[in-house]
Design a protein around this motif. Structure first.
Motif, short mmCIF file in Angstrom:
data_model
loop_
_atom_site.label_atom_id
_atom_site.label_comp_id
_atom_site.label_asym_id
_atom_site.label_seq_id
_atom_site.Cartn_x
_atom_site.Cartn_y
_atom_site.Cartn_z
N THR A 4 74.29 35.81 22.23
CA THR A 4 74.38 34.71 21.16
C THR A 4 72.81 34.38 20.87
OG1 THR A 4 74.94 32.76 22.51
CG2 THR A 4 76.58 33.97 21.62
N TYR A 5 72.57 33.99 19.73
CA TYR A 5 71.21 33.47 19.22
C TYR A 5 71.51 32.04 18.69
CZ TYR A 5 69.70 38.25 19.90
OH TYR A 5 69.56 39.57 20.48
N GLN A 6 70.46 31.18 19.08
CA GLN A 6 70.46 29.75 18.49
C GLN A 6 69.16 29.37 18.13
OE1 GLN A 6 73.01 26.76 20.24
NE2 GLN A 6 74.47 28.35 20.71
N ILE A 7 69.24 28.56 16.93
CA ILE A 7 67.91 28.12 16.58
C ILE A 7 68.16 26.48 16.72
CG2 ILE A 7 66.68 27.71 14.33
CD1 ILE A 7 67.64 30.29 13.27
N GLY A 8 66.90 26.03 17.29
CA GLY A 8 66.81 24.49 17.31
C GLY A 8 67.44 24.09 18.67
N VAL A 9 68.18 24.98 19.78
CA VAL A 9 68.56 24.54 20.92
C VAL A 9 67.52 24.65 21.91
CG1 VAL A 9 70.33 25.04 22.52
CG2 VAL A 9 71.00 25.06 20.21
N LEU A 10 66.95 23.58 22.56
CA LEU A 10 66.04 23.58 23.47
C LEU A 10 66.47 23.67 24.75
CD1 LEU A 10 63.62 20.61 22.20
CD2 LEU A 10 63.59 23.11 21.75
N VAL A 45 62.25 26.75 17.66
CA VAL A 45 62.71 27.55 18.82
C VAL A 45 63.90 28.29 18.53
CG1 VAL A 45 63.31 27.25 21.32
CG2 VAL A 45 61.64 25.76 20.35
N VAL A 46 63.83 29.70 18.72
CA VAL A 46 65.00 30.68 18.73
C VAL A 46 65.32 31.10 20.20
CG1 VAL A 46 65.79 32.49 17.61
CG2 VAL A 46 64.29 31.22 16.40
N THR A 47 66.36 31.12 20.58
CA THR A 47 66.68 31.44 22.03
C THR A 47 67.94 32.42 21.75
OG1 THR A 47 68.36 29.38 22.03
CG2 THR A 47 66.24 29.21 23.04
N ALA A 48 67.92 33.32 22.94
CA ALA A 48 68.94 34.38 23.28
C ALA A 48 69.80 33.92 24.66
CB ALA A 48 68.26 35.60 23.10
N SER A 58 61.87 32.68 21.66
CA SER A 58 60.61 32.38 20.56
C SER A 58 60.48 31.14 20.51
CB SER A 58 61.22 33.20 19.29
OG SER A 58 60.21 33.13 18.54
N ARG A 59 59.24 30.58 20.66
CA ARG A 59 58.75 29.37 20.54
C ARG A 59 57.57 29.46 19.55
NH1 ARG A 59 54.79 25.87 22.30
NH2 ARG A 59 54.02 27.48 23.67
N SER A 60 57.61 28.55 18.61
CA SER A 60 56.69 28.75 17.48
C SER A 60 56.21 27.09 17.09
CB SER A 60 57.25 29.42 16.25
OG SER A 60 57.56 30.70 16.56
N ILE A 61 55.28 27.23 16.36
CA ILE A 61 54.50 25.94 15.61
C ILE A 61 54.45 26.49 14.09
CG2 ILE A 61 52.86 24.22 15.49
CD1 ILE A 61 52.24 25.10 18.49
N THR A 62 55.09 25.71 13.28
CA THR A 62 54.95 26.05 11.79
C THR A 62 54.91 24.92 10.63
OG1 THR A 62 55.80 27.55 9.88
CG2 THR A 62 57.35 26.45 11.67
N ASP A 63 54.19 25.32 9.58
CA ASP A 63 54.22 24.21 8.45
C ASP A 63 55.35 24.59 7.41
OD1 ASP A 63 52.98 26.33 7.21
OD2 ASP A 63 51.17 25.66 7.42
N TRP A 64 56.13 25.78 7.91
CA TRP A 64 57.18 26.08 6.91
C TRP A 64 56.71 26.80 5.62
CZ3 TRP A 64 60.89 26.73 10.15
CH2 TRP A 64 60.97 25.56 11.02
N VAL A 65 55.39 26.60 5.03
CA VAL A 65 55.12 27.12 3.77
C VAL A 65 53.91 27.98 3.84
CG1 VAL A 65 56.21 25.37 2.51
CG2 VAL A 65 53.83 25.20 3.36
N LYS A 86 62.91 41.88 19.38
CA LYS A 86 63.05 42.03 17.72
C LYS A 86 63.73 41.20 16.95
CE LYS A 86 63.47 46.01 14.55
NZ LYS A 86 63.40 47.41 14.17
N LYS A 87 65.03 40.90 17.49
CA LYS A 87 65.97 40.13 16.87
C LYS A 87 65.26 38.67 16.90
CE LYS A 87 69.87 38.90 14.88
NZ LYS A 87 70.39 39.24 13.83
N LEU A 88 64.91 38.17 18.06
CA LEU A 88 64.13 36.88 17.82
C LEU A 88 63.18 36.85 16.97
CD1 LEU A 88 64.00 36.24 21.98
CD2 LEU A 88 65.36 34.91 20.46
N ILE A 89 62.13 37.65 17.18
CA ILE A 89 61.11 37.71 15.84
C ILE A 89 61.59 37.73 14.46
CG2 ILE A 89 59.32 39.18 14.98
CD1 ILE A 89 58.70 40.25 17.70
N GLN A 90 62.79 38.63 14.22
CA GLN A 90 63.49 38.54 13.00
C GLN A 90 63.83 37.22 12.76
OE1 GLN A 90 66.71 41.05 12.62
NE2 GLN A 90 67.50 40.15 10.94
#
Length: 132
Positions: A4-10, A45-48, A58-65, A86-90
């Motif tokens: 399972t993949y989760q976004i924002g779960v630290l 943060v995207v986790t598997a 996958s841990r990132s820092i972004t401005d979203w634009v 590859k899925k975490l990058i996607q």
């Protein structure tokens, strides 16, 4: 194997440290407070997971634009070559949005990996190295 993949779960510092050490990702895993701060100041943060076990991040820092710096990509060695990285990058790219590029600095051992998952190598980067 059900991933399972989760976004924002630290994940916890203990989970991240174990994953980074297993994957050989050179980070300050000996310094739990610094590791905690790395995640506290990341905004994507995207986790598997397999059950309750963290197997990829996958841990990132972004401005979203405009830009999304993918600071860490780690997959447990026993799960590598199964498409998790590859899925975490996607998922990172999807969440960062179509206006934002995703860029990263690769560890030497992964230089051949990123072109295989669709990333372009660039030659126009510069760095001021950390002092500590």
């Amino acid at each position: 194997m059900h991933i399972t993949y989760q976004i924002g779960v630290l994940p916890t510092v203990t989970q991240v440290t174990a994953l980074y050490n297993a994957a050989g990702l050179p980070r300050p895993t000996h310094d739990p407070e610094r590791m905690q701060q790395m995640y506290a100041h990341s905004n994507l943060v995207v986790t598997a997971w397999e059950g309750d076990t963290l197997i990829g991040v996958s841990r990132s820092i972004t401005d979203w634009v405009w830009s999304c710096y993918l600071a860490d990509l780690a997959v447990d060695p026993s799960y590598q070559k199964s498409g998790i990285g590859k899925k975490l990058i996607q998922l990172t790219k999807e969440k960062a949005g179509e206006q934002s590029m995703v860029l990263l600095l690769s560890v030497p051992t992964a230089l051949e990996y990123y072109p295989r998952v669709g990333m372009q190598k660039v030659e126009n980067g510069f760095i001021l190295p950390r002092e500590k």
